[in-house]
Design an enzyme around this catalytic site. Structure first.
Site, PDB file in Angstrom:
ATOM      1  N   ARG A  50       4.273 -30.762  53.439  1.00  0.00           N
ATOM      2  CA  ARG A  50       3.098 -31.301  52.767  1.00  0.00           C
ATOM      3  C   ARG A  50       1.869 -30.867  53.929  1.00  0.00           C
ATOM      4  O   ARG A  50       0.718 -30.556  53.425  1.00  0.00           O
ATOM      5  CB  ARG A  50       3.351 -32.712  52.981  1.00  0.00           C
ATOM      6  CG  ARG A  50       4.135 -33.212  51.551  1.00  0.00           C
ATOM      7  CD  ARG A  50       4.309 -34.867  51.856  1.00  0.00           C
ATOM      8  NE  ARG A  50       4.900 -35.157  52.994  1.00  0.00           N
ATOM      9  CZ  ARG A  50       4.709 -36.390  53.636  1.00  0.00           C
ATOM     10  NH1 ARG A  50       4.091 -37.513  53.101  1.00  0.00           N
ATOM     11  NH2 ARG A  50       5.352 -36.661  54.828  1.00  0.00           N
ATOM     12  N   ASN A 110       5.734 -36.191  48.701  1.00  0.00           N
ATOM     13  CA  ASN A 110       7.185 -36.186  48.550  1.00  0.00           C
ATOM     14  C   ASN A 110       7.572 -37.015  47.434  1.00  0.00           C
ATOM     15  O   ASN A 110       6.981 -38.252  46.966  1.00  0.00           O
ATOM     16  CB  ASN A 110       7.992 -36.670  49.898  1.00  0.00           C
ATOM     17  CG  ASN A 110       7.961 -35.623  50.877  1.00  0.00           C
ATOM     18  OD1 ASN A 110       7.705 -34.664  50.854  1.00  0.00           O
ATOM     19  ND2 ASN A 110       8.163 -36.259  52.302  1.00  0.00           N
TER      20      ASN A 110
END
Length: 91
Positions: free
Chosen positions: A20, A38
């Site tokens: 990320r 996620n």
């Protein structure tokens, strides 16, 4: 140039490897907006929008991800542009 958006779902070993944060850096480099998070199934999901060429480059990056990631597949679907102005890392 055309303003487009894509939803990208990345499968494989992609959580716990900085995916990320790396996606946010890549988005900043390319000048695209959107978000990344996620998923509970172990995948990473992102929506990215901006110039068509920059979005295409982001999707290409997503197919490899950062060092430490092991991407097995990537699902890409068209998304309606939401006229986002920043790229966010969602919890």
């Amino acid at each position: 140039m055309a303003h487009v958006a894509r939803r990208v779902v990345v499968h494989g070993v992609v959580q716990g490897v900085g995916y990320r944060w790396s996606a946010a850096r890549e988005a900043a480099r390319l000048g695209v907006a959107g978000w990344v998070r996620n998923r509970s199934d172990g995948a990473v999901e992102a929506v990215v929008e901006g110039d068509a060429e920059a979005v295409h480059e982001f999707v290409g990056w997503a197919r490899q991800g950062p060092r430490g990631a092991s991407v097995t597949s990537v699902d890409v679907t068209d998304e309606a542009p939401g006229h986002r102005v920043s790229f966010e890392i969602e919890p």
